[in-house]
Design a protein around this motif. Structure first.
Motif, PDB file in Angstrom:
ATOM      1  N   UNK A  14       0.833  -1.208   0.000  1.00 32.84           N
ATOM      2  CA  UNK A  14       0.000   0.000   0.000  1.00 32.84           C
ATOM      3  C   UNK A  14       0.869   1.260   0.000  1.00 32.84           C
ATOM      4  N   UNK A  15       0.443   2.257  -0.767  1.00 32.92           N
ATOM      5  CA  UNK A  15       1.167   3.535  -0.823  1.00 32.92           C
ATOM      6  C   UNK A  15       0.364   4.594  -0.080  1.00 32.92           C
ATOM      7  N   UNK A  16       1.050   5.352   0.776  1.00 31.60           N
ATOM      8  CA  UNK A  16       0.395   6.425   1.532  1.00 31.60           C
ATOM      9  C   UNK A  16       0.912   7.759   1.002  1.00 31.60           C
ATOM     10  N   UNK A  17       0.005   8.547   0.417  1.00 27.30           N
ATOM     11  CA  UNK A  17       0.376   9.857  -0.127  1.00 27.30           C
ATOM     12  C   UNK A  17      -0.208  10.921   0.791  1.00 27.30           C
ATOM     13  N   UNK A  18       0.662  11.750   1.359  1.00 30.14           N
ATOM     14  CA  UNK A  18       0.137  12.729   2.310  1.00 30.14           C
ATOM     15  C   UNK A  18       0.273  14.145   1.791  1.00 30.14           C
ATOM     16  N   UNK A  19      -0.646  14.962   2.268  1.00 30.97           N
ATOM     17  CA  UNK A  19      -0.760  16.339   1.825  1.00 30.97           C
ATOM     18  C   UNK A  19      -0.780  17.192   3.094  1.00 30.97           C
ATOM     19  N   UNK A  20       0.172  18.114   3.223  1.00 39.39           N
ATOM     20  CA  UNK A  20       0.258  18.910   4.455  1.00 39.39           C
ATOM     21  C   UNK A  20      -0.195  20.339   4.165  1.00 39.39           C
ATOM     22  N   UNK A  21      -1.091  20.848   4.989  1.00 33.29           N
ATOM     23  CA  UNK A  21      -1.556  22.228   4.788  1.00 33.29           C
ATOM     24  C   UNK A  21      -2.109  22.762   6.108  1.00 33.29           C
ATOM     25  N   UNK A  27     -12.597  24.987   8.535  1.00 33.20           N
ATOM     26  CA  UNK A  27     -12.364  23.648   9.085  1.00 33.20           C
ATOM     27  C   UNK A  27     -12.710  22.548   8.080  1.00 33.20           C
ATOM     28  N   UNK A  28     -13.370  22.927   7.001  1.00 33.33           N
ATOM     29  CA  UNK A  28     -13.789  21.930   6.015  1.00 33.33           C
ATOM     30  C   UNK A  28     -13.221  22.261   4.631  1.00 33.33           C
ATOM     31  N   UNK A  29     -11.904  22.283   4.492  1.00 38.22           N
ATOM     32  CA  UNK A  29     -11.361  22.611   3.167  1.00 38.22           C
ATOM     33  C   UNK A  29     -11.698  21.506   2.167  1.00 38.22           C
ATOM     34  N   UNK A  30     -11.736  21.883   0.923  1.00 44.83           N
ATOM     35  CA  UNK A  30     -12.010  20.908  -0.137  1.00 44.83           C
ATOM     36  C   UNK A  30     -10.665  20.307  -0.565  1.00 44.83           C
ATOM     37  N   UNK A  31     -10.585  18.985  -0.548  1.00 44.28           N
ATOM     38  CA  UNK A  31      -9.328  18.297  -0.872  1.00 44.28           C
ATOM     39  C   UNK A  31      -9.557  17.427  -2.101  1.00 44.28           C
ATOM     40  N   UNK A  32      -8.720  17.614  -3.100  1.00 39.58           N
ATOM     41  CA  UNK A  32      -8.832  16.783  -4.301  1.00 39.58           C
ATOM     42  C   UNK A  32      -7.477  16.177  -4.631  1.00 39.58           C
ATOM     43  N   UNK A  33      -7.469  14.870  -4.828  1.00 40.28           N
ATOM     44  CA  UNK A  33      -6.251  14.189  -5.276  1.00 40.28           C
ATOM     45  C   UNK A  33      -6.426  13.831  -6.741  1.00 40.28           C
ATOM     46  N   UNK A  34      -5.420  14.167  -7.536  1.00 45.07           N
ATOM     47  CA  UNK A  34      -5.480  13.849  -8.963  1.00 45.07           C
ATOM     48  C   UNK A  34      -4.169  13.197  -9.383  1.00 45.07           C
ATOM     49  N   UNK A  55      -8.187   9.764   4.368  1.00 43.71           N
ATOM     50  CA  UNK A  55      -8.413  10.131   5.764  1.00 43.71           C
ATOM     51  C   UNK A  55      -7.775  11.497   5.944  1.00 43.71           C
ATOM     52  N   UNK A  56      -8.596  12.504   6.231  1.00 39.74           N
ATOM     53  CA  UNK A  56      -8.073  13.870   6.250  1.00 39.74           C
ATOM     54  C   UNK A  56      -7.625  14.201   4.837  1.00 39.74           C
TER      55      UNK A  56
END
Length: 201
Positions: A14-21, A27-34, A55-56
């Motif tokens: 499994x690969x875990x790709x994290x995004x830090x911001x 409190x509810x930012x829109x997160x999109x992974x492409x 998750x997050x």
């Protein structure tokens, strides 16, 4: 702001790709992974369906293959914030352990001739390095100029400049790349004999 980092994962893990911001108020930012490529694909559809969980802002891709390797982008937008949160770029590299290498070992050769044995594994990532064995004993790369053979650990070629009777034996080659277990090809016997040549009278 642009952040970028690399993730290396062994194939089928499994690969875990994290995004830090950080957000100011939202409190509810829109997160999109492409996934970047010929056409940008969202990470929950198509080939990722049923394999991606979030998750997050962290996405986990299950059982990755070579098809999954490439550039991913996490885009954050928070309408209530005055600052632009930007994006994170993640490069996913999928590592492949060695496969059993393809070894080409001649069954016989004539004393004094130049003989090449080759060993190749085309699928390992990063590329494998090779070591040769004779009668189950490792053949050390020669350190002096007048050695009777040369080993290229990158190409997998073992070359005898001039084979002698003592070079008769069972040869095998081991491919390793630091990912998973090294793999060895089946040993094959090479016989070195004197030329029995028929010359016309």
């Amino acid at each position: 702001s642009h952040l970028s980092h690399k993730v290396e994962v062994e194939e089928h893990k499994d690969a875990v790709l994290s995004c830090i911001f950080y957000t100011e108020k939202d409190q509810q930012p829109r997160i999109e992974w492409k996934k970047k490529g010929k056409d940008v694909s969202f990470v929950f559809y198509g080939p990722f369906e049923g394999r991606a969980t979030i998750e997050g802002a962290t996405v986990t891709l299950k059982k990755v293959t070579q098809e999954d390797a490439g550039e991913y982008r996490c885009e954050i937008s928070a309408p209530k914030d005055s600052v632009s949160l930007g994006e994170t770029n993640v490069t996913l590299k999928v590592l492949v352990p060695p496969q059993t290498p393809l070894c080409e070992i001649p069954s016989s050769a004539v004393t004094g001739s130049v003989v090449q044995l080759s060993c190749r594994d085309q699928h390992s990532i990063p590329p494998a390095t090779y070591s040769w064995y004779k009668d189950n004993q490792p053949m050390n790369p020669p350190r002096h100029a007048n050695a009777t053979y040369l080993i290229n650990s990158r190409t997998g070629v073992l070359e005898f400049k001039s084979v002698a009777k003592e070079d008769t034996g069972r040869y095998s080659c081991l491919a390793s790349n630091g990912v998973g277990l090294p793999k060895m090809c089946e040993a094959k016997h090479m016989t070195i004999g004197v030329c029995v040549c028929a010359f016309p009278h």
